[in-house]
Design an enzyme around this catalytic site. Sequence first.
Site, mmCIF file in Angstrom:
data_model
loop_
_atom_site.group_PDB
_atom_site.id
_atom_site.type_symbol
_atom_site.label_atom_id
_atom_site.label_comp_id
_atom_site.label_asym_id
_atom_site.label_seq_id
_atom_site.Cartn_x
_atom_site.Cartn_y
_atom_site.Cartn_z
ATOM 1 N N CYS A 137 0.826 -1.212 0.000
ATOM 2 C CA CYS A 137 0.000 0.000 0.000
ATOM 3 C C CYS A 137 0.862 1.265 0.000
ATOM 4 C CB CYS A 137 -0.910 -0.048 1.230
ATOM 5 S SG CYS A 137 -1.757 1.476 1.614
ATOM 6 N N CYS B 281 0.015 3.799 2.720
ATOM 7 C CA CYS B 281 0.484 3.281 4.012
ATOM 8 C C CYS B 281 1.964 3.603 4.215
ATOM 9 C CB CYS B 281 0.280 1.771 4.092
ATOM 10 S SG CYS B 281 -1.436 1.225 3.975
#
Length: 119
Positions: free
Chosen positions: A30, A33
């Site tokens: 991600c 993230c």
Amino acid sequence: MATTTLTTENFNATVNDNEVVLVDFWADWCGPCKRFAPIYEDASTRHEDVVFGKLDTEDARDVAAAWEIQSIPTIMAFRRGNLVFRQAGLLSGKQVDSLIEQVKALDIEELVKEAQAKP
């Protein structure tokens, strides 16, 4: 304080046994993230009295499913084991600091009493 790795085995104990816990639900693939990780880590150094947990949704799929994580990063804040904040998406360092101050200011006993009084 550095971040704490949360797993299926320690998630509930960590959330329930500490006054204030922030949880970052993330995954290695991600991009957002990865952008949020240094912000979160930096905030952990400013708030020594808060547990900053990170739960890899790929490694702890059961926990992610139980909390119905559909987007990452998702940030949750717990006060004495009670979920008091949940948001998908990035937060800035100032937003994390503000969130922590708001969570600490909550009258958790009153909130729990109100929740228990609802049908």
